[in-house]
Design a protein around this motif. Structure first.
Motif, PDB file in Angstrom:
ATOM      1  N   UNK A 140       0.830  -1.206   0.000  1.00 38.60           N
ATOM      2  CA  UNK A 140       0.000   0.000   0.000  1.00 38.60           C
ATOM      3  C   UNK A 140       0.867   1.260   0.000  1.00 38.60           C
ATOM      4  N   UNK A 141       1.960   1.227   0.753  1.00 39.88           N
ATOM      5  CA  UNK A 141       2.871   2.375   0.754  1.00 39.88           C
ATOM      6  C   UNK A 141       3.483   2.561  -0.630  1.00 39.88           C
ATOM      7  N   UNK A 142       3.861   1.455  -1.264  1.00 37.86           N
ATOM      8  CA  UNK A 142       4.488   1.518  -2.589  1.00 37.86           C
ATOM      9  C   UNK A 142       3.555   2.151  -3.630  1.00 37.86           C
ATOM     10  N   UNK A 143       2.268   1.971  -3.460  1.00 41.58           N
ATOM     11  CA  UNK A 143       1.322   2.561  -4.412  1.00 41.58           C
ATOM     12  C   UNK A 143       1.399   4.085  -4.396  1.00 41.58           C
ATOM     13  N   UNK A 144       1.685   4.648  -3.230  1.00 39.37           N
ATOM     14  CA  UNK A 144       1.730   6.103  -3.096  1.00 39.37           C
ATOM     15  C   UNK A 144       3.159   6.656  -3.091  1.00 39.37           C
ATOM     16  N   UNK A 145       4.110   5.804  -2.691  1.00 35.85           N
ATOM     17  CA  UNK A 145       5.521   6.192  -2.713  1.00 35.85           C
ATOM     18  C   UNK A 145       6.266   5.097  -3.480  1.00 35.85           C
ATOM     19  N   UNK A 146       6.294   5.178  -4.811  1.00 31.27           N
ATOM     20  CA  UNK A 146       6.808   4.071  -5.640  1.00 31.27           C
ATOM     21  C   UNK A 146       8.219   3.610  -5.296  1.00 31.27           C
ATOM     22  N   UNK A 147       9.067   4.491  -4.808  1.00 32.78           N
ATOM     23  CA  UNK A 147      10.456   4.105  -4.510  1.00 32.78           C
ATOM     24  C   UNK A 147      10.629   3.609  -3.071  1.00 32.78           C
ATOM     25  N   UNK A 148       9.534   3.392  -2.360  1.00 32.08           N
ATOM     26  CA  UNK A 148       9.605   2.938  -0.970  1.00 32.08           C
ATOM     27  C   UNK A 148      10.166   1.523  -0.890  1.00 32.08           C
TER      28      UNK A 148
ATOM     29  N   UNK B  85      11.133  -1.219   2.289  1.00 33.51           N
ATOM     30  CA  UNK B  85      11.041  -1.411   3.730  1.00 33.51           C
ATOM     31  C   UNK B  85      12.420  -1.468   4.357  1.00 33.51           C
ATOM     32  N   UNK B  86      13.413  -2.011   3.628  1.00 34.41           N
ATOM     33  CA  UNK B  86      14.757  -2.133   4.193  1.00 34.41           C
ATOM     34  C   UNK B  86      15.497  -0.801   4.217  1.00 34.41           C
ATOM     35  N   UNK B  87      14.899   0.254   3.646  1.00 40.36           N
ATOM     36  CA  UNK B  87      15.501   1.579   3.686  1.00 40.36           C
ATOM     37  C   UNK B  87      14.624   2.575   4.441  1.00 40.36           C
ATOM     38  N   UNK B  88      13.546   2.074   5.059  1.00 36.21           N
ATOM     39  CA  UNK B  88      12.607   2.958   5.752  1.00 36.21           C
ATOM     40  C   UNK B  88      13.269   3.632   6.947  1.00 36.21           C
TER      41      UNK B  88
ATOM     42  N   UNK C 185      12.017   8.187  11.246  1.00 32.99           N
ATOM     43  CA  UNK C 185      11.651   9.601  11.314  1.00 32.99           C
ATOM     44  C   UNK C 185      10.540   9.951  10.331  1.00 32.99           C
ATOM     45  N   UNK C 186      10.376   9.135   9.304  1.00 28.22           N
ATOM     46  CA  UNK C 186       9.309   9.350   8.315  1.00 28.22           C
ATOM     47  C   UNK C 186       8.109   8.436   8.552  1.00 28.22           C
ATOM     48  N   UNK C 187       8.019   7.886   9.769  1.00 32.34           N
ATOM     49  CA  UNK C 187       6.972   6.897  10.060  1.00 32.34           C
ATOM     50  C   UNK C 187       5.578   7.422   9.751  1.00 32.34           C
TER      51      UNK C 187
ATOM     52  N   UNK D 153       2.730  -2.174   9.735  1.00 31.95           N
ATOM     53  CA  UNK D 153       3.760  -1.331   9.134  1.00 31.95           C
ATOM     54  C   UNK D 153       4.608  -0.664  10.209  1.00 31.95           C
ATOM     55  N   UNK D 154       3.969  -0.135  11.244  1.00 29.80           N
ATOM     56  CA  UNK D 154       4.718   0.520  12.318  1.00 29.80           C
ATOM     57  C   UNK D 154       5.636  -0.469  13.020  1.00 29.80           C
ATOM     58  N   UNK D 155       5.158  -1.696  13.234  1.00 28.95           N
ATOM     59  CA  UNK D 155       5.985  -2.712  13.886  1.00 28.95           C
ATOM     60  C   UNK D 155       7.191  -3.064  13.022  1.00 28.95           C
ATOM     61  N   UNK D 156       6.978  -3.190  11.723  1.00 30.99           N
ATOM     62  CA  UNK D 156       8.087  -3.534  10.836  1.00 30.99           C
ATOM     63  C   UNK D 156       9.168  -2.461  10.857  1.00 30.99           C
TER      64      UNK D 156
END
Length: 361
Positions: free
Chosen positions: A214-222, A224-227, A230-232, A247-250
């Motif tokens: 779902x995040x990728x749909x709105x932020x295509x370059x997202x 998880x291993x680079x999250x 601070x941008x939570x 998502x918050x737990x990950x």
């Protein structure tokens, strides 16, 4: 008559529970509780397996490698995996398997059994070039997870096979680092509540990946291993309310694991900081992924009230065990408090050197 002894330790996850199936790193260690497989050549065409701890016996014909693989049959799965590498049994053994790892408690007794079995088969039938800690770990993973299209990651098998404390990158750029920092004051405690593995892992893995997509749909370059934590809030705004906890737990657990890695790489280990990070990790597991049960909660509260530096649930959750970090002079008090809270067992553990095998002629 050849006698082969294959030993594999249990493991506990210090940081990164429910991260490896997302391709995120973990920090885990082998502990000095063991599965011990003793095999004596018997001049038959059968493996005669005795598992007295669970009151089971089994006979496996050497040609059973051709049998249809049934769900959860890791003995046959390992035979099939190893056959592809020219590890083919040509004589039978009487095999006695015992263990000191609590069963179904989150300390990987099942994975230790698979590692011990794979290690024995390679030692008995070759090729001996496969007899390295990394290769045994990988083949055990294939026999336990890949063969059944199961949802688990590589933490269990590699922690057991490599031993010590390890940092494991589980994603596309798979790698591991053995961490040399000495860790004392580690306590394990079993709740007696059987853990949930397959169903819970499947649910959490599915929902976590849904949130990531779902995040990728709105932020295509997202990725998880680079999250960045601070941008939570930015990331959370991209997903539906029901998926936000996953998502918050990950992201939170990923951040905690990275901070713990910094500490473990230092020459002197700051136990207070490690304990604090352990508590943060447990917060995500309890309050967001909701993998604890009342007895686990009571055990952890009791440990912390008795002076523990940190405490967390380990393994898939729904029951199982906890890991606790203690100063040396408080271990007995903490163990007594955990037992008073309802644990069926609590004990100090040491870091183990990993799986090993030897032959007596």
């Amino acid at each position: 008559m050849r006698e082969i002894t294959s030993i594999a330790p249990g493991r506990t996850c210090l940081f990164g529970d429910h991260q490896d199936y997302l391709g995120l790193p973990i920090i885990a260690c082998a502990i000095n509780q063991h599965i011990t497989l003793k095999a004596i050549e018997n001049n038959t065409n059968f493996f005669q397996i005795d598992l007295p701890d669970i009151h089971q016996k089994r006979t496996i014909p050497l040609n059973d490698v051709e049998a249809t693989l049934k769900k959860g049959d890791h003995f046959i799965a390992a035979l099939k995996v190893l056959k592809k590498l020219n590890c083919i049994p040509n004589c039978g053994f009487d095999i006695h398997i015992t263990g000191t790892i609590p069963i179904n408690s989150g300390t990987s007794s099942s994975s230790a059994l698979v590692v011990a079995w794979v290690q024995f088969l390679i030692k008995a039938f070759g090729p001996q070039t496969l007899l390295t800690a990394e290769t045994i770990s990988q083949l055990a993973f294939e026999a336990e997870v890949t063969a059944f299209n199961a949802p688990g990651g590589k933490m269990d098998q590699y922690s057991i096979g490599l031993g010590n404390i390890i940092y494991l990158e589980t994603g596309d750029y798979f790698s591991y680092e053995v961490l040399k920092a000495p860790l004392s004051g580690l306590i394990m405690a079993a709740s007696g509540v059987p853990k949930e593995t397959i169903s819970l892992l499947k649910k959490l893995k599915t929902n976590s990946w849904k949130a990531i997509h779902e995040v990728k749909k709105k932020i295509p370059n997202f990725k998880i291993e680079e999250a960045n934590i601070e941008n939570l809030q930015l990331y959370l705004n991209c997903v539906s309310d029901d998926l936000r906890p996953y998502l918050e737990a990950a992201i939170g657990n990923f951040d905690v694991t990275q901070k713990a890695l910094v500490e473990f790489r230092k020459e002197t280990l700051d136990m207070v900081t490690i304990g604090h990070l352990m508590n943060q990790h447990h917060h995500y597991l309890k309050n967001l992924l909701k993998i604890t049960v009342p007895k686990i909660d009571a055990m952890i509260d009791a440990a912390l009230d008795a002076g523990a530096l940190g405490a967390k649930i380990v393994g898939s959750g729904g029951g199982g065990s906890i890991a606790v970090l203690s100063l040396k002079n408080k271990e007995k008090k903490i163990i007594n408090a955990i037992l008073a809270a309802g644990a069926i067992d609590a004990y100090t553990v040491a870091i183990d050197t990993g799986a090993r095998v030897f032959v007596t002629e």
